[in-house]
Design an enzyme around this catalytic site. Sequence first.
Site, PDB file in Angstrom:
ATOM      1  CG  ASP A 131      -2.149  -0.577   1.361  1.00 30.25           C
ATOM      2  OD1 ASP A 131      -2.289  -1.740   0.331  1.00 30.25           O
ATOM      3  OD2 ASP A 131      -2.771  -0.380   2.095  1.00 30.25           O
TER       4      ASP A 131
ATOM      5  CE1 TYR B 186       6.141   3.854   3.837  1.00 31.74           C
ATOM      6  CE2 TYR B 186       6.702   5.564   2.328  1.00 31.74           C
ATOM      7  CZ  TYR B 186       7.107   4.462   2.854  1.00 31.74           C
ATOM      8  OH  TYR B 186       8.394   3.993   2.927  1.00 31.74           O
TER       9      TYR B 186
ATOM     10  CG  PHE C 299       9.329   0.612  -0.253  1.00 28.37           C
ATOM     11  CD1 PHE C 299       9.117   0.152   1.230  1.00 28.37           C
ATOM     12  CD2 PHE C 299       9.186  -0.393  -1.209  1.00 28.37           C
ATOM     13  CE1 PHE C 299       8.598  -1.252   1.419  1.00 28.37           C
ATOM     14  CE2 PHE C 299       8.894  -1.731  -0.908  1.00 28.37           C
ATOM     15  CZ  PHE C 299       8.606  -2.115   0.409  1.00 28.37           C
TER      16      PHE C 299
ATOM     17  CG  HIS D 114       7.904  -5.828   4.294  1.00 25.20           C
ATOM     18  ND1 HIS D 114       8.130  -4.662   4.782  1.00 25.20           N
ATOM     19  CD2 HIS D 114       7.176  -5.486   3.074  1.00 25.20           C
ATOM     20  CE1 HIS D 114       7.554  -3.667   4.133  1.00 25.20           C
ATOM     21  NE2 HIS D 114       6.835  -4.454   3.073  1.00 25.20           N
TER      22      HIS D 114
END
Length: 221
Positions: free
Chosen positions: A65, A67, A78, A187
């Site tokens: 998703d 932020y 990211f 992750h």
Amino acid sequence: MFIEMHASWQDLLAAEFQKPYFEQLTAFLKEEYATKICYPKADEIGAAFKYCPLDDVKVVLIGQDPYHGRGQANGLCFSVNDGVAFPPSLLNIFKEIQTDLGQPIPQSGNLERWASQGVLLLNATLTVRESEAGSHQNQGWETFTDAVIKLISDQKEHVVFLLWGGFAKKKGAKINRDKHFVLETGHPSPLSANRGLWFANHHFSKTNAYLSSVAKTPIVW
């Protein structure tokens, strides 16, 4: 809702825009952006496709998703805008680059510099409601981004796919691994990294070694 993207994507994705699921997604997004605070800004939803033309794609990095905090998301997975504090996952990415390649942690978390070198920074879901992680999942974005991944896999050769975490690994089902180089690890979030599932993966040096081996210019991470 129109997604601003480089012309190289438009024709090949035009059929997706005409499908019922995408029309439903568009209606959902118009309502959400009109009545709620959503991220990224409407004109940044297609940033991954705007800054990285299809012809230039050398690396695909798959996030989940955007932020959901104010001022963070900029349409690239990211990534955050200049001057925004690094979210924990992004800081761990930079720490791994520092260890792997000996580069200092940068001043800015804006990854547009990666996109301009051929890194497609693709979230599985391209929008989110403020302070509500996952709030735009299961509305059609996942179908669209699966189509994008399959398109790249079918149309190109020797692309590096970086799959970080279980969610990204599932998205990798569309990739032809006979044609492309797939790297998988945990992750970069603290939850995963603190369990020893992120650091020392050397994905950045491995990516550049592979790109060099197929006569492509390495990425300046």
